[in-house]
Scaffold this motif. Structure first.
Motif, mmCIF file in Angstrom:
data_model
loop_
_atom_site.group_PDB
_atom_site.id
_atom_site.type_symbol
_atom_site.label_atom_id
_atom_site.label_comp_id
_atom_site.label_asym_id
_atom_site.label_seq_id
_atom_site.Cartn_x
_atom_site.Cartn_y
_atom_site.Cartn_z
ATOM 1 N N THR A 44 46.143 53.493 27.680
ATOM 2 C CA THR A 44 45.225 54.588 27.380
ATOM 3 C C THR A 44 43.905 54.067 26.829
ATOM 4 O O THR A 44 42.828 54.562 27.196
ATOM 5 C CB THR A 44 45.883 55.570 26.387
ATOM 6 N N ASN A 45 43.961 53.066 25.955
ATOM 7 C CA ASN A 45 42.714 52.484 25.440
ATOM 8 C C ASN A 45 41.854 51.922 26.564
ATOM 9 O O ASN A 45 40.627 52.086 26.582
ATOM 10 C CB ASN A 45 43.027 51.374 24.441
ATOM 11 N N GLU A 46 42.490 51.248 27.501
ATOM 12 C CA GLU A 46 41.743 50.670 28.624
ATOM 13 C C GLU A 46 41.125 51.756 29.492
ATOM 14 O O GLU A 46 39.991 51.608 29.983
ATOM 15 C CB GLU A 46 42.673 49.774 29.440
ATOM 16 N N LEU A 47 41.835 52.873 29.688
ATOM 17 C CA LEU A 47 41.288 53.990 30.458
ATOM 18 C C LEU A 47 40.094 54.609 29.741
ATOM 19 O O LEU A 47 39.076 54.942 30.364
ATOM 20 C CB LEU A 47 42.374 55.048 30.691
ATOM 21 N N ILE A 48 40.223 54.776 28.417
ATOM 22 C CA ILE A 48 39.115 55.352 27.638
ATOM 23 C C ILE A 48 37.871 54.481 27.782
ATOM 24 O O ILE A 48 36.764 54.983 28.007
ATOM 25 C CB ILE A 48 39.526 55.492 26.161
ATOM 26 N N ARG A 49 38.056 53.181 27.674
ATOM 27 C CA ARG A 49 36.902 52.274 27.803
ATOM 28 C C ARG A 49 36.317 52.338 29.200
ATOM 29 O O ARG A 49 35.085 52.404 29.370
ATOM 30 C CB ARG A 49 37.323 50.849 27.455
ATOM 31 N N ALA A 50 37.164 52.336 30.224
ATOM 32 C CA ALA A 50 36.666 52.371 31.606
ATOM 33 C C ALA A 50 35.914 53.664 31.898
ATOM 34 O O ALA A 50 34.911 53.663 32.618
ATOM 35 C CB ALA A 50 37.842 52.207 32.574
ATOM 36 N N ALA A 51 36.369 54.775 31.310
ATOM 37 C CA ALA A 51 35.758 56.067 31.615
ATOM 38 C C ALA A 51 34.503 56.337 30.802
ATOM 39 O O ALA A 51 33.557 56.962 31.317
ATOM 40 C CB ALA A 51 36.772 57.184 31.355
ATOM 41 N N LEU A 52 34.453 55.860 29.550
ATOM 42 C CA LEU A 52 33.441 56.372 28.627
ATOM 43 C C LEU A 52 32.550 55.333 27.967
ATOM 44 O O LEU A 52 31.561 55.691 27.336
ATOM 45 C CB LEU A 52 34.137 57.195 27.524
ATOM 46 N N HIS A 53 32.879 54.056 28.066
ATOM 47 C CA HIS A 53 32.060 53.028 27.417
ATOM 48 C C HIS A 53 30.806 52.741 28.245
ATOM 49 O O HIS A 53 30.895 52.624 29.468
ATOM 50 C CB HIS A 53 32.888 51.743 27.279
ATOM 51 N N PRO A 54 29.631 52.654 27.604
ATOM 52 C CA PRO A 54 29.340 52.792 26.175
ATOM 53 C C PRO A 54 29.491 54.246 25.728
ATOM 54 O O PRO A 54 29.070 55.163 26.420
ATOM 55 C CB PRO A 54 27.893 52.312 26.061
ATOM 56 N N TYR A 55 30.088 54.427 24.562
ATOM 57 C CA TYR A 55 30.490 55.747 24.121
ATOM 58 C C TYR A 55 29.305 56.583 23.640
ATOM 59 O O TYR A 55 28.379 56.055 23.001
ATOM 60 C CB TYR A 55 31.509 55.617 22.983
ATOM 61 N N PRO A 56 29.333 57.893 23.937
ATOM 62 C CA PRO A 56 28.300 58.776 23.385
ATOM 63 C C PRO A 56 28.307 58.710 21.862
ATOM 64 O O PRO A 56 29.362 58.559 21.239
ATOM 65 C CB PRO A 56 28.733 60.168 23.882
ATOM 66 N N GLU A 57 27.153 58.842 21.263
ATOM 67 C CA GLU A 57 27.041 58.709 19.811
ATOM 68 C C GLU A 57 27.899 59.731 19.077
ATOM 69 O O GLU A 57 28.442 59.455 18.010
ATOM 70 C CB GLU A 57 25.574 58.859 19.392
ATOM 71 N N ALA A 58 28.056 60.919 19.663
ATOM 72 C CA ALA A 58 28.807 61.987 18.989
ATOM 73 C C ALA A 58 30.312 61.852 19.144
ATOM 74 O O ALA A 58 31.066 62.588 18.506
ATOM 75 C CB ALA A 58 28.366 63.347 19.532
ATOM 76 N N LEU A 59 30.780 60.933 19.983
ATOM 77 C CA LEU A 59 32.207 60.828 20.257
ATOM 78 C C LEU A 59 32.914 60.004 19.187
ATOM 79 O O LEU A 59 32.462 58.924 18.823
ATOM 80 C CB LEU A 59 32.427 60.179 21.630
ATOM 81 N N HIS A 60 34.039 60.515 18.700
ATOM 82 C CA HIS A 60 34.845 59.822 17.702
ATOM 83 C C HIS A 60 36.210 59.488 18.301
ATOM 84 O O HIS A 60 36.915 60.378 18.799
ATOM 85 C CB HIS A 60 35.023 60.680 16.459
ATOM 86 N N LEU A 61 36.576 58.213 18.238
ATOM 87 C CA LEU A 61 37.876 57.759 18.738
ATOM 88 C C LEU A 61 38.797 57.517 17.552
ATOM 89 O O LEU A 61 38.480 56.738 16.654
ATOM 90 C CB LEU A 61 37.711 56.470 19.546
ATOM 91 N N ALA A 62 39.929 58.196 17.561
ATOM 92 C CA ALA A 62 40.932 58.025 16.509
ATOM 93 C C ALA A 62 42.124 57.289 17.097
ATOM 94 O O ALA A 62 42.621 57.655 18.169
ATOM 95 C CB ALA A 62 41.366 59.389 15.973
ATOM 96 N N THR A 63 42.579 56.250 16.406
ATOM 97 C CA THR A 63 43.730 55.500 16.891
ATOM 98 C C THR A 63 44.796 55.428 15.801
ATOM 99 O O THR A 63 44.542 55.776 14.642
ATOM 100 C CB THR A 63 43.321 54.088 17.366
ATOM 101 N N LYS A 64 45.991 55.024 16.173
ATOM 102 C CA LYS A 64 47.122 54.934 15.245
ATOM 103 C C LYS A 64 47.750 53.563 15.344
ATOM 104 O O LYS A 64 47.881 53.011 16.444
ATOM 105 C CB LYS A 64 48.176 55.990 15.578
#
Length: 253
Positions: A44-64
């Protein structure tokens, strides 16, 4: 969580569809995405990076952190200091960031929160925060006592526990956190309804002109101003239905 393969292991059957869900979420104005290195693992982390990086300034990523995966698809705890440090560095690498917006310490097990001190584990995350690798801290699957203990070690910005219309054991905690300006993030916001509860939900949905799940999400949002939602999906259509729940106003009665 639902963007990885079956059992939250391996890649999704439709990688392009998973990327589309993430991009549509941002296009719809969502600014909070919940993930974990244990999802996949790292898929999932790799998908998030592929889809959205560089991340919009307003986007917050929460991980566990605090759990890993085994060959049977289980979620054995991994809360030793070295395991936590490794998990944080893995998330930094796979998400492609210099600091993680929010790291929740995952506690308990599949049965729910379990009593016990979180001091050593949470102190480890607090040290990583002091080094600038983590911006904010939270706890997940925690008892009220563990929430209180965490707050004696370092400030927390959220608690992520199971809570929904049918499972309201955290009512008192939700209200206390709201009074203290701390977010409450319910996981499984759409799960665990009995047939009778499901029928009542369907009745309200029919009268509201919405889906039962939209009603369940709207109830959570109207329950308290500190509630943030993380309903999972692997479908753009389902994502849009969930977002529609945010605009539904439920009337008393």
């Amino acid at each position: 969580m639902q963007l990885a393969g079956p059992g939250v292991l391996g890649p999704p059957a439709d990688p392009d569809g998973a990327l589309a869900v993430l991009r549509e979420a941002v296009d719809l104005g969502i600014t909070h995405i919940d993930t974990s290195g244990a999802y996949g693992p790292q898929v999932t982390n790799e998908l998030i990076r592929a889809a959205l990086h560089p991340y919009p300034e307003a986007l917050h990523l929460a991980t566990k952190v605090g759990a890993t995966r085994d060959e049977h698809g289980g979620w054995p705890p991994a809360r030793e200091p070295e395991a936590l440090r490794r998990a944080v560095h893995d998330d930094l690498d796979t998400l492609g960031v210099e600091a993680l917006d929010l790291v929740d310490l995952r506690l308990g097990n599949a049965e729910g929160p379990q009593p016990g001190s979180l001091a050593e584990a949470f102190e480890t995350l607090a040290e990583l925060q002091q080094r600038g690798l983590i911006r904010h801290l939270g706890v997940s699957n925690a008892t009220a006592e563990q929430v209180a203990e965490a707050r004696t070690i370092a400030p927390i910005v959220c608690v992520q526990n199971m809570y929904n219309l049918a499972h309201r054991h955290d009512d008192e905690l939700v209200d206390k956190l709201a009074a203290d300006g701390i977010a409450y993030v319910p996981f499984f916001p759409l799960g665990g309804f009995s047939p009778l509860q499901s029928a009542a939900l369907a009745d309200v949905a029919a009268r509201s002109g919405a889906t039962p799940m939209a009603v369940a999400l709207a109830w959570l949002l109207q329950r308290s101003p500190n509630i943030l939602l993380i309903p999972g999906t692997s479908s753009v259509a389902h994502l849009r239905e969930n977002v529609a729940g945010a605009g539904l106003e439920l009337l008393p009665g």
